[in-house]
Scaffold this motif. Structure first.
Motif, mmCIF file in Angstrom:
data_model
loop_
_atom_site.group_PDB
_atom_site.id
_atom_site.type_symbol
_atom_site.label_atom_id
_atom_site.label_comp_id
_atom_site.label_asym_id
_atom_site.label_seq_id
_atom_site.Cartn_x
_atom_site.Cartn_y
_atom_site.Cartn_z
ATOM 1 N N PHE A 60 57.237 66.180 62.505
ATOM 2 C CA PHE A 60 56.002 65.475 62.854
ATOM 3 C C PHE A 60 56.273 64.161 63.583
ATOM 4 O O PHE A 60 55.640 63.849 64.584
ATOM 5 C CB PHE A 60 55.158 65.214 61.595
ATOM 6 C CG PHE A 60 53.824 64.621 61.888
ATOM 7 C CD1 PHE A 60 52.801 65.399 62.413
ATOM 8 C CD2 PHE A 60 53.577 63.274 61.649
ATOM 9 C CE1 PHE A 60 51.561 64.847 62.694
ATOM 10 C CE2 PHE A 60 52.342 62.712 61.932
ATOM 11 C CZ PHE A 60 51.331 63.506 62.458
ATOM 12 N N VAL A 61 57.227 63.370 63.090
ATOM 13 C CA VAL A 61 57.486 62.032 63.644
ATOM 14 C C VAL A 61 58.574 62.062 64.720
ATOM 15 O O VAL A 61 58.581 61.246 65.621
ATOM 16 C CB VAL A 61 57.863 61.036 62.520
ATOM 17 C CG1 VAL A 61 58.181 59.661 63.069
ATOM 18 C CG2 VAL A 61 56.745 60.952 61.505
ATOM 19 N N GLY A 62 59.508 63.014 64.591
ATOM 20 C CA GLY A 62 60.594 63.104 65.554
ATOM 21 C C GLY A 62 61.913 62.563 65.029
ATOM 22 O O GLY A 62 62.961 62.797 65.611
ATOM 23 N N TYR A 63 61.859 61.846 63.921
ATOM 24 C CA TYR A 63 63.051 61.312 63.277
ATOM 25 C C TYR A 63 62.653 60.834 61.883
ATOM 26 O O TYR A 63 61.481 60.945 61.515
ATOM 27 C CB TYR A 63 63.692 60.195 64.107
ATOM 28 C CG TYR A 63 62.890 58.912 64.232
ATOM 29 C CD1 TYR A 63 63.362 57.731 63.679
ATOM 30 C CD2 TYR A 63 61.675 58.862 64.912
ATOM 31 C CE1 TYR A 63 62.652 56.542 63.795
ATOM 32 C CE2 TYR A 63 60.964 57.685 65.029
ATOM 33 C CZ TYR A 63 61.446 56.531 64.467
ATOM 34 O OH TYR A 63 60.751 55.358 64.572
ATOM 35 N N PRO A 97 65.100 57.892 66.958
ATOM 36 C CA PRO A 97 64.219 58.780 67.721
ATOM 37 C C PRO A 97 65.010 59.689 68.658
ATOM 38 O O PRO A 97 66.046 59.300 69.183
ATOM 39 C CB PRO A 97 63.345 57.812 68.524
ATOM 40 C CG PRO A 97 63.436 56.518 67.807
ATOM 41 C CD PRO A 97 64.793 56.481 67.183
ATOM 42 N N ARG A 98 64.531 60.879 68.836
ATOM 43 C CA ARG A 98 65.096 61.828 69.791
ATOM 44 C C ARG A 98 64.035 62.139 70.823
ATOM 45 O O ARG A 98 62.847 62.007 70.580
ATOM 46 C CB ARG A 98 65.517 63.121 69.100
ATOM 47 C CG ARG A 98 66.752 62.960 68.256
ATOM 48 C CD ARG A 98 67.193 64.291 67.711
ATOM 49 N NE ARG A 98 68.431 64.161 66.960
ATOM 50 C CZ ARG A 98 68.833 65.037 66.062
ATOM 51 N NH1 ARG A 98 68.111 66.093 65.800
ATOM 52 N NH2 ARG A 98 69.972 64.861 65.431
ATOM 53 N N VAL A 134 68.006 57.518 74.277
ATOM 54 C CA VAL A 134 66.750 58.213 74.521
ATOM 55 C C VAL A 134 66.087 57.528 75.717
ATOM 56 O O VAL A 134 66.085 56.293 75.798
ATOM 57 C CB VAL A 134 65.805 58.120 73.294
ATOM 58 C CG1 VAL A 134 64.495 58.839 73.542
ATOM 59 C CG2 VAL A 134 66.476 58.658 72.055
ATOM 60 N N THR A 135 65.529 58.307 76.627
ATOM 61 C CA THR A 135 64.836 57.706 77.764
ATOM 62 C C THR A 135 63.612 56.946 77.272
ATOM 63 O O THR A 135 63.070 57.254 76.205
ATOM 64 C CB THR A 135 64.414 58.785 78.794
ATOM 65 O OG1 THR A 135 63.608 59.770 78.145
ATOM 66 C CG2 THR A 135 65.622 59.443 79.432
ATOM 67 N N GLU A 136 63.193 55.960 78.044
ATOM 68 C CA GLU A 136 62.050 55.122 77.640
ATOM 69 C C GLU A 136 60.804 55.941 77.350
ATOM 70 O O GLU A 136 60.032 55.609 76.459
ATOM 71 C CB GLU A 136 61.742 54.083 78.723
ATOM 72 C CG GLU A 136 62.620 52.867 78.654
ATOM 73 C CD GLU A 136 62.165 51.784 79.623
ATOM 74 O OE1 GLU A 136 60.948 51.636 79.842
ATOM 75 O OE2 GLU A 136 63.046 51.095 80.148
ATOM 76 N N ASP A 137 60.600 57.009 78.119
ATOM 77 C CA ASP A 137 59.410 57.840 77.925
ATOM 78 C C ASP A 137 59.580 58.852 76.790
ATOM 79 O O ASP A 137 58.702 59.673 76.556
ATOM 80 C CB ASP A 137 59.042 58.554 79.221
ATOM 81 C CG ASP A 137 60.158 59.436 79.768
ATOM 82 O OD1 ASP A 137 61.206 59.598 79.092
ATOM 83 O OD2 ASP A 137 59.995 59.954 80.888
ATOM 84 N N SER A 141 66.815 62.976 75.191
ATOM 85 C CA SER A 141 67.852 62.281 74.438
ATOM 86 C C SER A 141 69.154 63.010 74.725
ATOM 87 O O SER A 141 69.170 64.210 74.995
ATOM 88 C CB SER A 141 67.539 62.242 72.948
ATOM 89 O OG SER A 141 67.336 63.531 72.420
ATOM 90 N N LEU A 142 70.248 62.258 74.688
ATOM 91 C CA LEU A 142 71.548 62.803 75.062
ATOM 92 C C LEU A 142 72.548 62.607 73.933
ATOM 93 O O LEU A 142 72.712 61.491 73.438
ATOM 94 C CB LEU A 142 72.052 62.109 76.335
ATOM 95 C CG LEU A 142 73.443 62.481 76.828
ATOM 96 C CD1 LEU A 142 73.542 63.977 77.133
ATOM 97 C CD2 LEU A 142 73.792 61.654 78.071
#
Length: 197
Positions: A60-63, A97-98, A134-137, A141-142
């Motif tokens: 749900f949240v991503g992390y 965050p991912r 993680v990119t700003e948007d 993620s890498l």
């Protein structure tokens, strides 16, 4: 912690992990607390619900930020360090965050000797992030991983749940640029469809 706990209340408490760790830089979706409670109510039991509950919260949240870990610990009667121990042990959980698109480049021996480092460098340049970033948007993620078990496809990587193999830096760059372009178009379409106040 009450069901109506707000992110501000959580942010003000220093919690088990100390005041520094309690500082979060983004608002958590307020619905997460109700989702955790609903999960526990619809899945009776004890502490064996921890891993499925963490999966649901991360989906749900991503992390899994510290406030969520502390809330889950409280609800299951565990110490926060027990929850953190599970989160840090299993590779599928993350406390950072991912991106929507998770790029995991294999750096195992077969991939390494077939120039996986070039894939990493290409992604870092194309996305303007470092490994672990993680990119700003929050679109990409890498990560680099030890082995994907796809040695016959070296160099290989994962794009979310898809395994990509026999990659070249040029082909990978093209694919990522297409994905970025598609995301921009989708965002522009959503913005134009949103009625203004």
């Amino acid at each position: 912690m009450s069901d109506a706990a707000t992110t501000d209340e959580i942010r003000e408490t220093s919690g088990f992990f100390g005041a520094e760790q309690a500082q979060i830089t983004e608002e958590l979706p307020p619905e997460i607390w109700g989702k955790i409670d609903d999960f526990l109510e619809s899945n009776p039991g004890g502490q064996e619900r921890l891993i499925p509950l963490l999966h649901m919260a991360q989906e749900f949240v991503g992390y899994l930020p510290i406030p969520i870990q502390e809330y889950v610990a409280d609800k299951l009667g565990l110490s926060p360090i027990q929850v953190y121990g599970v989160v840090s042990f299993y590779h599928f959980f993350t406390t950072t965050p991912r991106g929507k698109h998770q790029l995991k480049v294999c750096m195992g021996t077969a991939c390494f000797v077939r120039h996986a480092q070039r894939l990493i460098e290409t992604l870092e340049q194309t996305l303007e992030i470092d490994v672990g970033g993680v990119t700003e948007d929050r679109l990409f993620s890498l990560e680099q991983v030890r082995c994907l078990g796809a040695c016959g496809l070296a160099p290989a990587m994962m794009l979310n749940d898809e395994t990509l193999g026999n990659l070249t830096a040029k082909a990978l760059r093209k694919r990522v640029l297409r994905m970025k372009s598609k995301a921009r178009r989708e965002k522009a379409t959503q913005s134009s469809e949103t009625p203004s106040d």
